[in-house]
Design a protein around this motif. Sequence first.
Motif, short mmCIF file in Angstrom:
data_model
loop_
_atom_site.label_atom_id
_atom_site.label_comp_id
_atom_site.label_asym_id
_atom_site.label_seq_id
_atom_site.Cartn_x
_atom_site.Cartn_y
_atom_site.Cartn_z
N UNK A 550 0.84 -1.19 0.00
CA UNK A 550 0.00 0.00 0.00
C UNK A 550 0.88 1.25 0.00
N UNK A 551 0.35 2.35 -0.48
CA UNK A 551 1.06 3.62 -0.43
C UNK A 551 2.33 3.65 -1.26
N UNK A 552 2.37 2.93 -2.36
CA UNK A 552 3.62 2.84 -3.12
C UNK A 552 4.05 4.16 -3.75
N UNK A 553 3.08 5.04 -4.04
CA UNK A 553 3.46 6.27 -4.73
C UNK A 553 4.43 7.09 -3.89
N UNK A 554 4.30 7.04 -2.57
CA UNK A 554 5.21 7.80 -1.71
C UNK A 554 6.62 7.26 -1.73
N UNK A 555 6.79 5.99 -2.08
CA UNK A 555 8.12 5.38 -2.13
C UNK A 555 8.68 5.33 -3.55
N UNK A 556 7.96 5.86 -4.50
CA UNK A 556 8.38 5.79 -5.89
C UNK A 556 9.55 6.72 -6.16
N UNK A 557 9.50 7.92 -5.58
CA UNK A 557 10.48 8.98 -5.84
C UNK A 557 10.45 9.34 -7.32
N UNK A 558 11.47 8.97 -8.11
CA UNK A 558 11.45 9.32 -9.53
C UNK A 558 10.25 8.67 -10.21
N UNK A 559 9.48 9.48 -10.93
CA UNK A 559 8.34 8.95 -11.70
C UNK A 559 8.89 8.31 -12.97
N UNK A 560 8.80 7.00 -13.09
CA UNK A 560 9.41 6.33 -14.25
C UNK A 560 8.60 6.56 -15.53
N UNK A 561 9.30 6.56 -16.65
CA UNK A 561 8.60 6.66 -17.92
C UNK A 561 7.86 5.36 -18.21
N UNK A 562 6.84 5.45 -19.04
CA UNK A 562 6.05 4.27 -19.39
C UNK A 562 6.46 3.72 -20.75
N UNK A 563 7.72 3.95 -21.11
CA UNK A 563 8.25 3.48 -22.38
C UNK A 563 9.46 2.59 -22.13
N UNK A 564 9.46 1.38 -22.64
CA UNK A 564 10.65 0.55 -22.57
C UNK A 564 11.76 1.24 -23.35
N UNK A 565 12.87 1.50 -22.68
CA UNK A 565 13.92 2.35 -23.26
C UNK A 565 15.28 1.70 -23.12
N UNK A 566 15.99 1.62 -24.22
CA UNK A 566 17.36 1.09 -24.21
C UNK A 566 18.35 2.24 -24.04
N UNK A 567 19.18 2.15 -23.03
CA UNK A 567 20.24 3.12 -22.76
C UNK A 567 21.57 2.53 -23.24
N UNK A 568 22.34 3.29 -23.98
CA UNK A 568 23.70 2.90 -24.34
C UNK A 568 24.67 3.93 -23.77
N UNK A 569 25.69 3.45 -23.08
CA UNK A 569 26.67 4.32 -22.42
C UNK A 569 28.01 4.15 -23.16
N UNK A 570 28.53 5.26 -23.69
CA UNK A 570 29.78 5.24 -24.43
C UNK A 570 30.91 5.76 -23.54
N UNK A 571 32.07 5.10 -23.65
CA UNK A 571 33.20 5.48 -22.78
C UNK A 571 34.52 5.09 -23.44
N UNK A 572 34.69 5.58 -24.69
CA UNK A 572 35.95 5.33 -25.40
C UNK A 572 36.66 6.65 -25.63
N UNK A 573 37.72 6.62 -26.44
CA UNK A 573 38.57 7.80 -26.59
C UNK A 573 37.85 8.96 -27.25
N UNK A 574 36.94 8.70 -28.18
CA UNK A 574 36.22 9.80 -28.82
C UNK A 574 34.88 10.08 -28.14
#
Length: 606
Positions: A550-574
């Motif tokens: 119960x009361x989950x909205x108070x523990x949510x904090x960040x409101x998540x998007x409703x879209x499945x989203x792929x994140x790619x993190x780049x960390x090379x020389x360029x």
Amino acid sequence: MKKRITEVLGIDVLPNYWDKRYVKNLDKLSRPKYEVELHEDVWMTLRDGVRLCVDVYLPKGAGPVPSLVSWSAYSKEMQGIKRGAIPPESLLFDHSLEAGDIEYFVQRGYAFIIPDPRGIGKSEGVFYGVYNPQEHLDIYDMIEWAAEQEWCDSNVGMVGYSYFGICQILAAAQQPPHLKCIMPCSFVDDYYQHGYYGGVPSTYMSIYWELCPSNNPMPWSVKMYGEEKVKEMMKERLQDPDIAVNSYFTKILTTWPPTYHTFYLDYLLHPLDDEYWQQRSANQMYDKVKTPVYLHCAWSPLGRWSSPIFAAMNDDRLQAPKRLGVLEGYDGLELPYRALNEECLRWYDHWLKGVDTGIMDEPPYKFCVINSGTRYENEWPLARTEWQKLYLRSFNRLRWDKEPDKDLPPDGFTHLPPSISTEVNKIVYKSSRFAQAKEITGPIELHLWASIDAEDANFVCSLFDVLPDGTRMPLLRYGALRASHPLNEEKSTIGSPVHDNSVSIPVTPGEVREYVIEMSPTAMVIPAGHWIELEITSQCPNECHTESWTGKVGNMNVIPTNTTTAYKIYRDNNHPSYLLLPIIPYTDPEQWVQPFENWDEIEVED
């Protein structure tokens, strides 16, 4: 008759952040010699005829004394509750017990005034939500009313923590003639950022519904735009799939008249930084503040609590006498709030009673360095800072040297909406163990080369200090950014990126771009053998997400998007992704606070 100074002051020990080189006239500090006399439910009238119900605590038999006004919409009734200090882990912990230590100050010769604001508790009028422009005027009237009472010597200050602290700058900007000083503890300069840190929406402000006992609530948006416009705004907000999927938000956005959770309705109706937020933001009115101000916060592990006081100190528009202190961490938080009683007393005695306590002789910045001690500085960021980059590398590593190779495949994770999954995915980067202790003091920012396959997304980043046994300490720093909010390079300074939160510009799916994310500032020594972990995710994992029914909205904090989203993190020389860390190579020993030695042997005339 001579007595030990601690006995005279009514404390067990002198604070370890008091410096024997600066603290003056200990024998003249206010002493606990009065009984507390409560005048309950005193009525005062505001300029428009609305009456407020006020509790007035007086030092019995003291005659005219300075007054401390403590203001919030949390109700006056429970601020004086007798049950001892309560830590956060207690089932009785209430974050609205933040007015301050009433008895401490009244016993030392101060009047303490706590009203129910308009529309709260027993008071008349309409409650338009926290920090609304009407409230600024009402505090002005309360200050001037207090100054005119026979028990007040016409000198008034403000006291309190969080809500009680945030409203102090807003009141001071109205320039009430009898307001002589303020001391905001846990202060917010940009109220949009308080609710939408980095533009990322959260449920943090949903707590105000239970904290503010309103008898007559109304959204400020209705006052701004009128009923018909607000009805249109409510319908439009429900077109956002991130909002429409949440039944808690649907309740708020489909109730009329809009008296259900009025403040969070305002929050939902203003997802971008606009006039609504600016009316509540201290950084819009610094040039009007003439009252001496002592800004304080703790090194907060969550949210945007530390940045505002440093931003205020660095703002040239705030020309009033000012000081900054960060003298504690959140690990010792107890309410009612008593952690800074003695420092507050030095400040109020100086400005309200004319006692030269030496507090204005100290350098302007005083803060604790976690795992070290307390010291003074003259600027922020520190002039001797060595800005060093800690690079994200392959195999989830953080290294001080940049990746030599170009065009490496990216890391990544997938955000899954809570409408289809309880899984909160993330990626974690780890540094090597520190061979030597290293001090990190100042603002921190994350430069992240990334792509998303959607038009918008949340970046939620946390930085941890990890012990040799692998135990993660409470968050070292936290930052967030909405991908669609562009960087304002002209206003950004090193360690403090600024984004234009007044617009949302859709991201081109798949585009690799650099995101610059503010991580809250810190002052901390990372001991030898420890390491740092950087966690990047899209929402806030919390055991209550799955364990609470119960009361989950108070523990949510960040409101998540409703879209499945792929994140790619780049960390090379360029695409060099990195943490920009403020490394402090040395500190003059004279900058460290020198506490009193053998303080229990200091004797003064009683």
